[in-house]
Design a protein around this motif. Sequence first.
Motif, PDB file in Angstrom:
ATOM      1  N   LEU A 276      35.742  34.091  57.250  1.00 20.71           N
ATOM      2  CA  LEU A 276      34.456  34.786  57.339  1.00 20.71           C
ATOM      3  C   LEU A 276      33.882  34.716  58.745  1.00 20.71           C
ATOM      4  O   LEU A 276      33.273  35.680  59.231  1.00 20.71           O
ATOM      5  CB  LEU A 276      33.480  34.189  56.328  1.00 20.71           C
ATOM      6  N   ALA A 277      34.050  33.590  59.404  1.00 19.88           N
ATOM      7  CA  ALA A 277      33.520  33.443  60.757  1.00 19.88           C
ATOM      8  C   ALA A 277      34.097  34.506  61.685  1.00 19.88           C
ATOM      9  O   ALA A 277      33.397  35.029  62.574  1.00 19.88           O
ATOM     10  CB  ALA A 277      33.821  32.049  61.293  1.00 19.88           C
ATOM     11  N   ALA A 278      35.359  34.870  61.488  1.00 20.79           N
ATOM     12  CA  ALA A 278      35.977  35.897  62.330  1.00 20.79           C
ATOM     13  C   ALA A 278      35.312  37.248  62.134  1.00 20.79           C
ATOM     14  O   ALA A 278      35.129  38.016  63.086  1.00 20.79           O
ATOM     15  CB  ALA A 278      37.469  35.985  62.016  1.00 20.79           C
ATOM     16  N   VAL A 279      34.940  37.560  60.900  1.00 23.66           N
ATOM     17  CA  VAL A 279      34.276  38.839  60.620  1.00 23.66           C
ATOM     18  C   VAL A 279      32.830  38.815  61.107  1.00 23.66           C
ATOM     19  O   VAL A 279      32.331  39.801  61.673  1.00 23.66           O
ATOM     20  CB  VAL A 279      34.340  39.156  59.112  1.00 23.66           C
ATOM     21  N   TYR A 280      32.155  37.699  60.879  1.00 24.25           N
ATOM     22  CA  TYR A 280      30.757  37.594  61.304  1.00 24.25           C
ATOM     23  C   TYR A 280      30.628  37.344  62.809  1.00 24.25           C
ATOM     24  O   TYR A 280      29.518  37.351  63.350  1.00 24.25           O
ATOM     25  CB  TYR A 280      30.069  36.463  60.541  1.00 24.25           C
ATOM     26  N   GLN A 281      31.764  37.097  63.456  1.00 24.16           N
ATOM     27  CA  GLN A 281      31.802  36.867  64.904  1.00 24.16           C
ATOM     28  C   GLN A 281      30.910  35.693  65.315  1.00 24.16           C
ATOM     29  O   GLN A 281      30.082  35.788  66.218  1.00 24.16           O
ATOM     30  CB  GLN A 281      31.401  38.146  65.654  1.00 24.16           C
ATOM     31  N   VAL A 282      31.097  34.590  64.591  1.00 30.96           N
ATOM     32  CA  VAL A 282      30.376  33.354  64.908  1.00 30.96           C
ATOM     33  C   VAL A 282      31.395  32.231  65.007  1.00 30.96           C
ATOM     34  O   VAL A 282      32.482  32.300  64.416  1.00 30.96           O
ATOM     35  CB  VAL A 282      29.319  33.021  63.831  1.00 30.96           C
ATOM     36  N   PRO A 283      31.111  31.181  65.763  1.00 31.19           N
ATOM     37  CA  PRO A 283      32.066  30.069  65.886  1.00 31.19           C
ATOM     38  C   PRO A 283      32.143  29.266  64.590  1.00 31.19           C
ATOM     39  O   PRO A 283      31.169  29.196  63.830  1.00 31.19           O
ATOM     40  CB  PRO A 283      31.479  29.233  67.019  1.00 31.19           C
ATOM     41  N   PHE A 284      33.297  28.697  64.336  1.00 33.54           N
ATOM     42  CA  PHE A 284      33.475  27.813  63.177  1.00 33.54           C
ATOM     43  C   PHE A 284      34.085  26.520  63.687  1.00 33.54           C
ATOM     44  O   PHE A 284      35.277  26.465  64.018  1.00 33.54           O
ATOM     45  CB  PHE A 284      34.370  28.460  62.126  1.00 33.54           C
ATOM     46  N   THR A 285      33.278  25.491  63.756  1.00 37.94           N
ATOM     47  CA  THR A 285      33.726  24.223  64.344  1.00 37.94           C
ATOM     48  C   THR A 285      33.891  23.104  63.329  1.00 37.94           C
ATOM     49  O   THR A 285      34.314  22.003  63.680  1.00 37.94           O
ATOM     50  CB  THR A 285      32.717  23.760  65.415  1.00 37.94           C
ATOM     51  N   SER A 286      33.573  23.371  62.066  1.00 35.22           N
ATOM     52  CA  SER A 286      33.651  22.332  61.046  1.00 35.22           C
ATOM     53  C   SER A 286      35.091  21.938  60.768  1.00 35.22           C
ATOM     54  O   SER A 286      36.015  22.758  60.843  1.00 35.22           O
ATOM     55  CB  SER A 286      32.991  22.817  59.758  1.00 35.22           C
ATOM     56  N   THR A 287      35.291  20.691  60.405  1.00 33.57           N
ATOM     57  CA  THR A 287      36.611  20.220  59.985  1.00 33.57           C
ATOM     58  C   THR A 287      36.824  20.432  58.488  1.00 33.57           C
ATOM     59  O   THR A 287      37.923  20.210  57.975  1.00 33.57           O
ATOM     60  CB  THR A 287      36.779  18.730  60.309  1.00 33.57           C
ATOM     61  N   GLN A 288      35.764  20.838  57.785  1.00 30.77           N
ATOM     62  CA  GLN A 288      35.839  21.107  56.354  1.00 30.77           C
ATOM     63  C   GLN A 288      36.203  22.576  56.118  1.00 30.77           C
ATOM     64  O   GLN A 288      36.061  23.424  57.004  1.00 30.77           O
ATOM     65  CB  GLN A 288      34.502  20.794  55.675  1.00 30.77           C
ATOM     66  N   GLU A 289      36.673  22.877  54.901  1.00 29.31           N
ATOM     67  CA  GLU A 289      37.034  24.259  54.588  1.00 29.31           C
ATOM     68  C   GLU A 289      35.813  25.172  54.618  1.00 29.31           C
ATOM     69  O   GLU A 289      35.881  26.314  55.087  1.00 29.31           O
ATOM     70  CB  GLU A 289      37.705  24.336  53.218  1.00 29.31           C
ATOM     71  N   TRP A 290      34.686  24.665  54.111  1.00 26.51           N
ATOM     72  CA  TRP A 290      33.438  25.432  54.074  1.00 26.51           C
ATOM     73  C   TRP A 290      32.348  24.668  54.800  1.00 26.51           C
ATOM     74  O   TRP A 290      32.319  23.437  54.773  1.00 26.51           O
ATOM     75  CB  TRP A 290      32.999  25.683  52.624  1.00 26.51           C
ATOM     76  N   SER A 291      31.442  25.423  55.406  1.00 26.63           N
ATOM     77  CA  SER A 291      30.354  24.799  56.149  1.00 26.63           C
ATOM     78  C   SER A 291      29.069  25.590  55.938  1.00 26.63           C
ATOM     79  O   SER A 291      29.095  26.830  55.920  1.00 26.63           O
ATOM     80  CB  SER A 291      30.690  24.763  57.641  1.00 26.63           C
ATOM     81  N   PRO A 292      27.924  24.921  55.766  1.00 24.60           N
ATOM     82  CA  PRO A 292      26.651  25.648  55.696  1.00 24.60           C
ATOM     83  C   PRO A 292      26.406  26.400  57.003  1.00 24.60           C
ATOM     84  O   PRO A 292      26.792  25.939  58.084  1.00 24.60           O
ATOM     85  CB  PRO A 292      25.620  24.537  55.489  1.00 24.60           C
ATOM     86  N   PHE A 293      25.755  27.535  56.901  1.00 25.68           N
ATOM     87  CA  PHE A 293      25.481  28.339  58.091  1.00 25.68           C
ATOM     88  C   PHE A 293      24.230  29.172  57.842  1.00 25.68           C
ATOM     89  O   PHE A 293      24.000  29.638  56.727  1.00 25.68           O
ATOM     90  CB  PHE A 293      26.664  29.260  58.407  1.00 25.68           C
ATOM     91  N   THR A 294      23.437  29.348  58.886  1.00 24.36           N
ATOM     92  CA  THR A 294      22.252  30.203  58.815  1.00 24.36           C
ATOM     93  C   THR A 294      22.348  31.257  59.906  1.00 24.36           C
ATOM     94  O   THR A 294      22.461  30.921  61.093  1.00 24.36           O
ATOM     95  CB  THR A 294      20.954  29.392  58.991  1.00 24.36           C
ATOM     96  N   PHE A 295      22.321  32.510  59.501  1.00 25.22           N
ATOM     97  CA  PHE A 295      22.360  33.594  60.479  1.00 25.22           C
ATOM     98  C   PHE A 295      21.042  33.646  61.253  1.00 25.22           C
ATOM     99  O   PHE A 295      19.960  33.593  60.653  1.00 25.22           O
ATOM    100  CB  PHE A 295      22.581  34.942  59.786  1.00 25.22           C
ATOM    101  N   PRO A 296      21.112  33.760  62.579  1.00 24.31           N
ATOM    102  CA  PRO A 296      19.877  33.919  63.349  1.00 24.31           C
ATOM    103  C   PRO A 296      19.283  35.305  63.120  1.00 24.31           C
ATOM    104  O   PRO A 296      19.973  36.224  62.664  1.00 24.31           O
ATOM    105  CB  PRO A 296      20.353  33.744  64.796  1.00 24.31           C
TER     106      PRO A 296
END
Length: 566
Positions: A333-353
């Motif tokens: 999803l991060a690739a589509v949303y064009q945001v970095p994904f730095t978590s070591t977990q499969e899923w990470s909480p995220f808030t769109f600015p």
Amino acid sequence: MLKWSGAAGAALAIGALTGAGGFAVHTALAAPTASAAATSGAPMIVAARRLTESQYRRSIAEVFGADVRVDGRFEPELRDEGLLAIGSSQLSITPAGFEQYYRLADSIAAQVVAPERRDRLADCRPGSDAAPDEACARRIIAKVGEQLFRRPLTEAEIAPRLRTAALGAERTGDFYEGVALALKSLLVAPEFLFRLERAEPDPAQPNQYRLDGYSKASRLSFLFWDAPPDADLRRAAETGELHTADGLRRQLTRLVGSPRLRDGARAFFTDMLQLEHFDGLTKDPNAYPKFSQALADSAREQTLRTTIDLLIDKRRDYRELFTSNSTFINRHLAAVYQVPFTSTQEWSPFTFPKEAGRSGILTEVTFLSLFSHPAASSPTRRGVKLHEIFMCEPTPAPPADVDFSKVQALEQGTVRTRLLAHMDNEGCAACHRVSDPAGLALEHFDGIGQRRMFENGQPIDVSAEVNGARFVGAQGLGTYLSTQRKIPACLVRNVYAYGVGKAPDERDEDYLADQTEAFAKDGYRVPEMMARIAESPEFFKVKLPARARPATTVAAAPAGETGGMP
């Protein structure tokens, strides 16, 4: 393991149940009239809903353990009046479907009688593993049967399965081979594959019927947990606790307070949000090279995680589903949303600015990709589905002779300009004026949810107007939707319909309006609304059909013949 092949083999294997070379393929539907049943005081089957795939899988896990594999395909489900839960009351089982259920039963029975799992079946061991043992077989059949049928078995249901178990043990020299045959007969029985709801005379109201306690227990457990009733619910059904206001309230408090509420809510929103459309979803790889099955699976999971976290875990206002940008993402999803994904977990909480231009679940990959074309976005599809799913306002299908060439000319202008050209047909314009504005507000997102500002080199206009209200873009749309009464009213309607398995009619309008008002006063919190609906008399109201179905189970078919439930 004693094997039987094909439908004919299934008939022979289960044939011992009737002693006449046949097997039970459907519930007997040739029933007395409601008045005749009322005279006799006999219970009646008043509704039948085929188990969904998730309900089947969860039932097997509940009864036999989560490690039991359920490997097989399931027959398609039917969406009616906006919900698969309503369509399930119209579904039968085809001959091919019965064969598949039999294969599943064969596999499951083989697993659960395996030496490493036998102790889970019952608290008894046979006198000899090589011979029949009626007492132990009875305990296993009664225990498993009650869990699968969601009520205790009658002696008429136990006795033929005891004969099956004994015959199988005698012929194979293995007690557990015989038990496996009896278990298969339970797993292909309509009392398991269908949620059969029974009505009984209501002692408090002469000449009236009520759902029996076990039917009430099932209706509650499948709504809140998407699972069969547990031992506590079955006990409450047996003792009559569910027929009392205090007893029902105690069970609702337990159901709503359980972590398993998340399972029930996931099942409900999977249905309401039409997430089955991900099955077979394809995109043009030239237009959307980032799209894959992994992305589709991730999008589905993101929407469910977002929804459950907001509405169940945090008990937030339902309307925030259209405005909150708190979500969960993974690498796909991060690739589509064009945001970095730095978590070591499969899923990470995220808030769109705010500058991301997104607003709630309508701007997640799920909604944006499901309701688009394979190579382009579709304001019309998005607008139609927004009204259908969230406002309970279906849009009529377009006339067969509509010319779509103008709107499908993807290389020309923007979608807005093509739609305006398409709507020179007044017959089309009437519906498009309703559906398109909301979809046009989402045009900053392409057919898989990627942000864009231009189309064919031209800036995209995302301004819109609905019923005199003007807004711009997804964020304006989200704010607009959060103020519309139709949004929570539709959710109330869907929860009620999902629970009772039928579409509301005009007789339910006042009730649903009252429930919507209570939903608003309670801050639009979903668990409280679900409990309030389940506590109301209307949730268990019995509407007798013109000809009531008897609570009998055996309809024998000749050996080798297959059949489906009508």
